[in-house]
Design an enzyme around this catalytic site. Structure first.
Site, PDB file in Angstrom:
ATOM      1  N   GLY A 245     -76.683  10.250  12.514  1.00  0.00           N
ATOM      2  CA  GLY A 245     -75.873   9.715  13.608  1.00  0.00           C
ATOM      3  C   GLY A 245     -74.953  10.718  14.257  1.00  0.00           C
TER       4      GLY A 245
ATOM      5  N   LYS B 154     -85.762  11.811   7.641  1.00  0.00           N
ATOM      6  CA  LYS B 154     -84.619  12.706   7.827  1.00  0.00           C
ATOM      7  C   LYS B 154     -84.694  13.896   6.886  1.00  0.00           C
ATOM      8  CE  LYS B 154     -81.854   8.768   9.340  1.00  0.00           C
ATOM      9  NZ  LYS B 154     -80.806   7.777   8.976  1.00  0.00           N
TER      10      LYS B 154
ATOM     11  N   GLU C 177     -81.452  -4.642   8.702  1.00  0.00           N
ATOM     12  CA  GLU C 177     -82.339  -5.359   9.611  1.00  0.00           C
ATOM     13  C   GLU C 177     -82.916  -6.592   8.907  1.00  0.00           C
ATOM     14  OE1 GLU C 177     -82.787  -4.534  12.688  1.00  0.00           O
ATOM     15  OE2 GLU C 177     -81.901  -2.524  12.722  1.00  0.00           O
TER      16      GLU C 177
ATOM     17  N   GLY D  82     -75.269   3.392  14.292  1.00  0.00           N
ATOM     18  CA  GLY D  82     -74.458   2.611  15.228  1.00  0.00           C
ATOM     19  C   GLY D  82     -74.595   3.150  16.642  1.00  0.00           C
TER      20      GLY D  82
ATOM     21  N   ARG E 139     -88.422  -2.479  28.311  1.00  0.00           N
ATOM     22  CA  ARG E 139     -89.528  -3.432  28.173  1.00  0.00           C
ATOM     23  C   ARG E 139     -89.224  -4.748  28.846  1.00  0.00           C
ATOM     24  NH1 ARG E 139     -90.933  -3.727  21.928  1.00  0.00           N
ATOM     25  NH2 ARG E 139     -88.662  -3.713  21.833  1.00  0.00           N
ATOM     26  N   ARG E 140     -87.935  -5.143  28.848  1.00  0.00           N
ATOM     27  CA  ARG E 140     -87.550  -6.434  29.429  1.00  0.00           C
ATOM     28  C   ARG E 140     -86.583  -6.197  30.584  1.00  0.00           C
ATOM     29  NH1 ARG E 140     -88.049  -7.232  23.924  1.00  0.00           N
ATOM     30  NH2 ARG E 140     -85.912  -6.592  23.513  1.00  0.00           N
TER      31      ARG E 140
ATOM     32  N   GLY F 110     -74.725  -7.145   9.530  1.00  0.00           N
ATOM     33  CA  GLY F 110     -75.435  -6.382  10.543  1.00  0.00           C
ATOM     34  C   GLY F 110     -75.808  -4.972  10.135  1.00  0.00           C
TER      35      GLY F 110
ATOM     36  N   GLU G  49     -80.419  16.112  17.626  1.00  0.00           N
ATOM     37  CA  GLU G  49     -79.312  15.990  16.674  1.00  0.00           C
ATOM     38  C   GLU G  49     -79.133  14.558  16.185  1.00  0.00           C
ATOM     39  OE1 GLU G  49     -76.816  17.025  14.124  1.00  0.00           O
ATOM     40  OE2 GLU G  49     -76.959  18.647  15.580  1.00  0.00           O
TER      41      GLU G  49
ATOM     42  N   ASP H  20     -86.884   5.684   6.021  1.00  0.00           N
ATOM     43  CA  ASP H  20     -85.934   6.249   6.978  1.00  0.00           C
ATOM     44  C   ASP H  20     -85.362   7.560   6.441  1.00  0.00           C
ATOM     45  OD1 ASP H  20     -83.859   5.696   9.357  1.00  0.00           O
ATOM     46  OD2 ASP H  20     -82.703   6.295   7.599  1.00  0.00           O
TER      47      ASP H  20
END
Length: 429
Positions: free
Chosen positions: A135, A206, A191, A305, A47-48, A188, A130, A202
């Site tokens: 993750g 799953k 969010e 991550g 996008r940027r 971190g 997957e 979320d």
């Protein structure tokens, strides 16, 4: 080895996408040896475009994702932009223009996986994802392939690292929910808007994917019962410890005892400290699988991550590229069982109910009578109190959600019950 490279288009170059590009470059020779041909990054849609992206040739960067997937010379499209649109349209266009797709998009697969699988099959292309669940943990492929000859009965897991970090912090330090969330945000793990994680959205996406693969049936996001964890308190953890339990936000997918239906749900639950999932700490994920022949299996590791998720993406990428070279395709959707999804009201589980009651004779008998009238069997009762007020903790045997709901409604009408402090399911027995 074939010398002509396979061309890959990357949609999205954020935390995960940039790691995919980095690992592709760093391990180019190894990937080529494993695939049987070199792998070339042919374009990166963002996008940027003005942002500096280390290791990526600026000439490959474009804002026209549609033109990139429609080029016709792209062998594989890797989609890591997330969300429903434009990802759905781009993936469909990729199939129609000759590319297979690797995605990490749990929300899209949970909502529209059936249509995307159909589009892939119609164009004789692969759809792998997957990285959409847990993750780096190899989970979907073992369910789809390694356990293809077995009958999976239950999938029970911690599939969101943010929520597990928060609940683990509350358990280990006695912190309240907001305090633990603030720490997760500062580190971190959470969010700025943590709603998707802490309200279970979320994990529900799953769970839909896991249930569909495990039970060979179509399970959509709307089929998954979802409860968040924002109401879990330090007092709940104190009660859990008294029972020899801890609290986790669990995704639970089960086949009915009679085999005629399945359920999929996400909610906080107490689990015994003896259960393998109880020891999953910090932001880690773990999924416990129960099947007829293999018995109990546990998959554990980092569930989010950049690098861990990129590892799963690249594993799919290698598999898709090998299929491309060999002229074959990987497994598509398996929904032959077509088992219906039962509503939450029919799900039976154990419950931990904490009541604020008047501290006077006969209260326990009144409460027990209400449970009996609604067909809910009591396992244990614990009562404490003084100065006219008391706390009554009831743990039930397995009962349906509907029966428990009727019980609680009737309890609220008793003059001796001041309030229902908390209700939590008990799993992992």
């Amino acid at each position: 080895m074939r010398t002509r490279p396979l061309k890959m288009a990357l949609l999205g170059c954020g935390v995960v996408g940039s790691e995919v590009a980095r690992i592709m470059t760093t391990h180019a020779d190894d990937l080529a040896a494993r695939i049987g041909a070199p792998l070339e990054l042919a374009g990166v849609a963002v996008r940027r475009p003005d942002r500096v992206r280390a290791g990526i040739d600026p000439a490959l960067v474009t804002t026209d994702a549609t033109a990139l997937v429609k080029r016709g010379d792209i062998d594989v499209v890797v989609e890591v932009i997330g969300g429903i649109e434009p990802a759905r349209t781009l993936i469909t266009a990729a199939f129609e223009h000759g590319a297979s797709v690797v995605s990490a998009n749990k929300a899209l697969i949970a909502q529209d996986g059936t249509a995307l699988h159909a589009a892939a099959a119609a164009n004789e292309k692969d759809l792998y994802y997957e990285a959409a669940v847990a993750g780096a943990i190899p989970l979907l492929r073992p369910l789809r392939e390694s356990l293809a000859g077995d009958k999976v009965n239950r999938v029970l897991g911690i599939v969101n690292g943010t929520t597990n970090f928060i609940l683990d912090k509350m358990d280990s330090t006695g912190a309240g929910y907001q305090e633990a969330l603030d720490e997760a945000t500062a580190l971190g793990y959470a969010e700025a808007d943590p709603t998707a994680d802490v309200e279970g959205f979320d994990a529900a996406a799953k769970a839909a994917i896991l249930a569909g693969i495990a039970f060979h049936s179509r399970v959509r996001l709307d089929d998954v019962h979802r409860e968040g964890m924002t109401e879990v308190t330090a007092a709940d953890f104190a009660s859990a410890k008294e029972m020899g339990c801890t609290i986790k936000l669990l995704a639970i997918c089960e086949r009915a005892v009679d085999g005629g239906s399945v359920t999929a749900r996400v909610h906080p639950a107490m689990i015994p400290l003896s259960h393998p999932l109880a020891g999953v700490r910090g932001a880690y994920n773990a999924v416990f699988v129960e099947s007829d022949a293999a018995g109990q299996l546990m998959f554990y590791g980092p569930g989010a991550g950049g690098a861990p998720t990129a590892s799963a993406v690249l594993g799919d990428l290698v598999a898709v590229c090998r299929n491309r070279l060999g002229g074959g395709r990987g497994p598509g959707e398996s929904a032959y069982a077509a088992l219906p999804v039962s509503p939450m009201g029919e799900v039976a589980t154990r419950y931990h109910i904490s009541l604020d009651v008047a501290d006077k004779p006969g209260v326990l008998a009144q409460v027990a009578t209400v449970f009996a009238e609604h067909g809910v069997s009591i396992d244990t009762v614990r009562q404490s109190g003084k100065d006219g007020e008391a706390s009554l903790v009831v743990v039930t045997h397995r009962a349906s959600d509907a029966a428990l709901g009727g019980t609680v409604e009737a309890l609220r009408k008793l003059d001796t019950v001041r309030g229902v402090a908390s209700i939590m399911r008990v799993e992992g027995e």
